[in-house]
Design a protein around this motif. Structure first.
Motif, PDB file in Angstrom:
ATOM      1  N   SER A 495     109.069  82.879   4.125  1.00  0.00           N
ATOM      2  CA  SER A 495     108.758  83.999   3.242  1.00  0.00           C
ATOM      3  C   SER A 495     107.346  84.497   3.488  1.00  0.00           C
ATOM      4  O   SER A 495     106.546  83.853   4.187  1.00  0.00           O
ATOM      5  N   TYR A 496     107.052  85.633   2.882  1.00  0.00           N
ATOM      6  CA  TYR A 496     105.704  86.191   2.953  1.00  0.00           C
ATOM      7  C   TYR A 496     104.684  85.189   2.421  1.00  0.00           C
ATOM      8  O   TYR A 496     103.603  85.022   3.003  1.00  0.00           O
ATOM      9  N   GLU A 497     105.029  84.503   1.315  1.00  0.00           N
ATOM     10  CA  GLU A 497     104.093  83.553   0.703  1.00  0.00           C
ATOM     11  C   GLU A 497     103.766  82.405   1.653  1.00  0.00           C
ATOM     12  O   GLU A 497     102.609  81.945   1.710  1.00  0.00           O
ATOM     13  N   ASP A 498     104.767  81.925   2.417  1.00  0.00           N
ATOM     14  CA  ASP A 498     104.514  80.855   3.388  1.00  0.00           C
ATOM     15  C   ASP A 498     103.518  81.315   4.453  1.00  0.00           C
ATOM     16  O   ASP A 498     102.574  80.603   4.798  1.00  0.00           O
ATOM     17  N   ALA A 499     103.758  82.518   5.013  1.00  0.00           N
ATOM     18  CA  ALA A 499     102.865  83.024   6.049  1.00  0.00           C
ATOM     19  C   ALA A 499     101.469  83.275   5.483  1.00  0.00           C
ATOM     20  O   ALA A 499     100.452  82.973   6.131  1.00  0.00           O
ATOM     21  N   LYS A 500     101.393  83.806   4.242  1.00  0.00           N
ATOM     22  CA  LYS A 500     100.096  84.080   3.622  1.00  0.00           C
ATOM     23  C   LYS A 500      99.307  82.793   3.405  1.00  0.00           C
ATOM     24  O   LYS A 500      98.075  82.747   3.600  1.00  0.00           O
ATOM     25  N   ALA A 501      99.998  81.704   3.009  1.00  0.00           N
ATOM     26  CA  ALA A 501      99.313  80.429   2.787  1.00  0.00           C
ATOM     27  C   ALA A 501      98.690  79.913   4.082  1.00  0.00           C
ATOM     28  O   ALA A 501      97.546  79.436   4.088  1.00  0.00           O
ATOM     29  N   ARG A 502      99.429  80.027   5.203  1.00  0.00           N
ATOM     30  CA  ARG A 502      98.880  79.584   6.494  1.00  0.00           C
ATOM     31  C   ARG A 502      97.704  80.473   6.907  1.00  0.00           C
ATOM     32  O   ARG A 502      96.696  79.988   7.416  1.00  0.00           O
ATOM     33  N   LEU A 503      97.861  81.778   6.713  1.00  0.00           N
ATOM     34  CA  LEU A 503      96.796  82.705   7.072  1.00  0.00           C
ATOM     35  C   LEU A 503      95.543  82.444   6.245  1.00  0.00           C
ATOM     36  O   LEU A 503      94.413  82.491   6.762  1.00  0.00           O
ATOM     37  N   GLN A 504      95.713  82.144   4.942  1.00  0.00           N
ATOM     38  CA  GLN A 504      94.567  81.844   4.081  1.00  0.00           C
ATOM     39  C   GLN A 504      93.849  80.591   4.564  1.00  0.00           C
ATOM     40  O   GLN A 504      92.605  80.519   4.552  1.00  0.00           O
ATOM     41  N   ALA A 505      94.624  79.588   5.001  1.00  0.00           N
ATOM     42  CA  ALA A 505      94.018  78.352   5.502  1.00  0.00           C
ATOM     43  C   ALA A 505      93.186  78.621   6.749  1.00  0.00           C
ATOM     44  O   ALA A 505      92.109  78.035   6.939  1.00  0.00           O
ATOM     45  N   ILE A 506      93.667  79.535   7.630  1.00  0.00           N
ATOM     46  CA  ILE A 506      92.891  79.893   8.826  1.00  0.00           C
ATOM     47  C   ILE A 506      91.600  80.582   8.417  1.00  0.00           C
ATOM     48  O   ILE A 506      90.513  80.285   8.940  1.00  0.00           O
ATOM     49  N   ALA A 507      91.691  81.533   7.478  1.00  0.00           N
ATOM     50  CA  ALA A 507      90.495  82.250   7.023  1.00  0.00           C
ATOM     51  C   ALA A 507      89.479  81.287   6.412  1.00  0.00           C
ATOM     52  O   ALA A 507      88.266  81.383   6.671  1.00  0.00           O
ATOM     53  N   ASP A 508      89.949  80.329   5.622  1.00  0.00           N
ATOM     54  CA  ASP A 508      89.042  79.360   5.006  1.00  0.00           C
ATOM     55  C   ASP A 508      88.371  78.484   6.064  1.00  0.00           C
ATOM     56  O   ASP A 508      87.178  78.162   5.944  1.00  0.00           O
ATOM     57  N   ALA A 509      89.130  78.112   7.092  1.00  0.00           N
ATOM     58  CA  ALA A 509      88.586  77.245   8.138  1.00  0.00           C
ATOM     59  C   ALA A 509      87.440  77.925   8.878  1.00  0.00           C
ATOM     60  O   ALA A 509      86.542  77.247   9.396  1.00  0.00           O
ATOM     61  N   PHE A 510      87.455  79.257   8.932  1.00  0.00           N
ATOM     62  CA  PHE A 510      86.406  79.992   9.639  1.00  0.00           C
ATOM     63  C   PHE A 510      85.464  80.725   8.676  1.00  0.00           C
ATOM     64  O   PHE A 510      84.709  81.607   9.093  1.00  0.00           O
ATOM     65  N   ASP A 511      85.569  80.343   7.395  1.00  0.00           N
ATOM     66  CA  ASP A 511      84.670  80.892   6.365  1.00  0.00           C
ATOM     67  C   ASP A 511      84.745  82.416   6.325  1.00  0.00           C
ATOM     68  O   ASP A 511      83.720  83.112   6.326  1.00  0.00           O
ATOM     69  N   LYS A 512      85.970  82.915   6.264  1.00  0.00           N
ATOM     70  CA  LYS A 512      86.201  84.351   6.206  1.00  0.00           C
ATOM     71  C   LYS A 512      86.857  84.720   4.884  1.00  0.00           C
ATOM     72  O   LYS A 512      87.713  83.976   4.370  1.00  0.00           O
ATOM     73  N   ASP A 513      86.479  85.885   4.331  1.00  0.00           N
ATOM     74  CA  ASP A 513      87.128  86.412   3.135  1.00  0.00           C
ATOM     75  C   ASP A 513      88.391  87.156   3.554  1.00  0.00           C
ATOM     76  O   ASP A 513      88.339  88.069   4.387  1.00  0.00           O
ATOM     77  N   LEU A 514      89.520  86.767   2.969  1.00  0.00           N
ATOM     78  CA  LEU A 514      90.805  87.362   3.331  1.00  0.00           C
ATOM     79  C   LEU A 514      91.314  88.260   2.212  1.00  0.00           C
ATOM     80  O   LEU A 514      91.352  87.867   1.048  1.00  0.00           O
ATOM     81  N   GLU A 515      91.708  89.465   2.598  1.00  0.00           N
ATOM     82  CA  GLU A 515      92.395  90.373   1.690  1.00  0.00           C
ATOM     83  C   GLU A 515      93.678  90.832   2.369  1.00  0.00           C
ATOM     84  O   GLU A 515      93.730  90.986   3.596  1.00  0.00           O
TER      85      GLU A 515
END
Length: 571
Positions: A495-515
């Motif tokens: 689902s979209y939520e699954d992909a968003k959770a992985r994408l958020q984890a990538i953004a956090d790992a590189f200290d990026k703000d995700l919108e």
């Protein structure tokens, strides 16, 4: 990569090395760059080869290369040809397919192995250089079943005619058929015609070849049954039609060399256009120049000029040494069946193979700097490790693709402003219709992997970091390149939520703000699609793949995916 099937016993016979066992043959073939992929049910070798060496599409071509490697043959070999008795007259041909070439080969002993090899080289040339017959198509006929017309030609009294005809006009019995059909009926009622109908169905007139008896070939679709080649055939008439004279001439050379290796005698054919005459096959050699310094620098070995000449001859070419006050260079003669020699580097590659790449000794480069990873490489490695840590399998796909896979099957219009919609960077002369452009995004490559892995267990969570390009006239090269990060989750609950959770984890790992503001993209479901915005910059897209795209790729489970620019993760 393309594969060719080779009978090891036939290979031993054609090379004259019966003492070689299968393992020795495999080692020798690997030295040529032919990798053993397995065996067929009949015990034939399946060999993977570089698609530029089209002269190795048959057992005869492979045997020729081995004989050079063994030192049994040396230098350029050009078969002697008999003068033309036959001609092909070109009259009112379709504009879409204006070119033809041909040759005759006499005195063949067409046993089962020879016939199978001829069929294989024909099919492989169609698939590679001929681009599934669209650029070049081969027709092979039993010469004894042809009756040449006397058109008053002083140089050749036996002629056939290549022309264009009404699709509802003359008839013939097609190969593997038993009824007279018009060419239009061949496209609708015959299984070969149905397979290749798209090549000619839009033509105003259809390509056709006649002898005095009548229609005997419908290129590029099917030959007539009257001239079918069998094991009893001894003399063959070969015709090729296409959209480019150079392509079909080179295809003809490869076929002629293969048949000549079976004991055939090549005979010329005159091709008579309205404005010029050609004599084919064209066995003219070409020359390339390479310097001694370039050879030594690239291979990393010290060689005497006599050694270089010897290695060139063992690669199936000839070389003459040219010396000046400060340089030594070589004028290299290239045989007519080699379509791959375009640059001096190609010559150096052949010299290296003749020398033996396994004989090269590794050494440290003579430089004063210390190597290290480039900043982009470090970023890519960190992103890849993050993806793997999130449960994705890391992929390495080809960067080349075709327009259908990159755009049409993903629902994307070329030239649009969505992710992946950039104008295609195309290959001017592709060897295969599967690789006609450099991909504009990586998600189509991942979808192709999912399509080819439906027999594997789920979930399948796949990711790739690689190159994507598009036309950009503001760049000096007119091409904009970037590294892209793409990932897809395929399982019954994706689902979209699954992909968003992985994408958020990538953004956090590189200290990026995700919108992820809502957006629209033709590959994804409306209302389940968002832009990927990192630190305020729109760099990609995320969403649930549209059901039409999933069905197009023969998938039965939902897919959620995202793709964004790698440089957006830089600090």
């Amino acid at each position: 990569m393309p594969t060719v099937e080779v009978d090891p016993d036939e290979l031993r016979r054609l090379t004259g090395h019966d003492e070689k066992d299968d393992e020795q043959l495999k080692d020798d073939l690997f030295g040529l760059g032919l990798e053993f992929e397995g065996e067929t049910e009949d015990g034939e070798f399946e060999l993977e080869f570089a698609p530029d060496r089209l002269d190795r599409l048959s057992v005869e071509g492979v045997a020729r290369s081995l004989r050079y490697q063994y030192g049994d043959d040396r230098g350029v070999y050009v078969p002697n040809t008999n003068s033309a008795e036959w001609s092909i007259h070109v009259e009112d041909v379709p504009d879409e397919r204006p070119y033809v070439t041909g040759a005759i080969v006499r005195g063949l002993d067409m046993d089962e192995e020879a016939l199978e090899s001829l069929i294989q080289v024909q099919e492989k040339l169609h698939a590679t250089m001929g681009r599934q017959r669209a650029k070049g198509a081969i027709g092979v006929h039993d010469l004894t079943m042809l009756k040449g017309e006397d058109l008053g030609d002083e140089d050749s009294r036996k002629s056939v005619t290549y022309t264009g005809i009404d699709p509802e006009g003359d008839t013939m019995v097609p190969l593997e058929g038993d009824a007279e059909l018009t060419l239009a009926e061949v496209l609708t009622d015959h299984h070969i015609g149905q397979e290749y109908a798209d090549l000619v169905e839009d033509y105003d007139s259809f390509p056709a070849i006649y002898d005095e008896i009548g229609l005997f070939s419908f290129p590029p679709v099917v030959n007539g049954r009257r001239t079918e080649v069998s094991e009893d055939s001894r003399d063959l008439f070969i015709e090729m039609t296409g959209t480019d004279q150079w392509t079909i001439d080179k295809m003809l050379n490869i076929v002629c060399y293969s048949l000549e290796a079976r004991g055939g005698k090549v005979e010329e054919v005159r091709v008579v256009y309205e404005d010029r005459d050609l004599v084919r096959p064209d066995f003219e050699t070409k020359t390339k120049t390479v310097t001694h310094d370039d050879i030594e620098t690239m291979l990393g070995v010290d060689l005497d000029p006599t050694d270089v000449v010897d290695l060139v001859e063992r690669a199936g070419m000839d070389a003459t040494t040219e010396e000046t006050d400060d340089t030594v260079s070589y004028e290299v003669e290239v045989p007519p069946y080699r379509t791959d020699v375009l640059h001096p580097v190609d010559l150096i590659d052949d010299v290296g193979r003749a020398y033996g790449f396994n004989e090269l000794e590794p050494r440290y480069p003579d430089v004063s700097t210390v190597g290290g990873r480039h900043e982009r490489s470090r970023l890519e490695r960190a992103a890849r490790e993050t993806l793997v840590g999130l449960g994705f399998e890391d992929l390495l796909n080809f960067y080349l693709i075709d327009e259908e896979q990159n755009y049409e099957r993903m629902g994307v219009e070329q030239g649009s402003d969505v992710v992946g919609g950039g104008e295609a960077v195309t290959i001017q002369e592709p060897y295969s219709e599967d690789f006609t452009m450099v991909r504009s995004w990586a998600l189509p490559s991942i979808m192709m992997v999912l399509e080819n892995n439906t027999h594997r267990a789920y979930p399948q969570d796949l990711a790739e970091i690689g190159l994507a390009v598009e036309v950009d006239e503001s760049e000096n090269t007119n091409v904009a390149e970037h590294r892209t990060v793409a990932a897809a989750l395929c399982h019954d609950g994706a689902s979209y939520e699954d992909a968003k959770a992985r994408l958020q984890a990538i953004a956090d790992a590189f200290d990026k703000d995700l919108e992820t503001p809502s957006t629209e993209h033709p590959t994804f479901i409306p209302g389940r699609t968002a832009s990927v915005v990192l630190d305020g910059e729109d760099v990609g897209v995320i969403g649930e793949v549209h059901p039409e795209i999933i069905v197009e790729h023969d998938l039965e489970l939902p897919v959620a995916a995202f793709e964004f620019r790698l440089d957006a993760l830089q600090s």
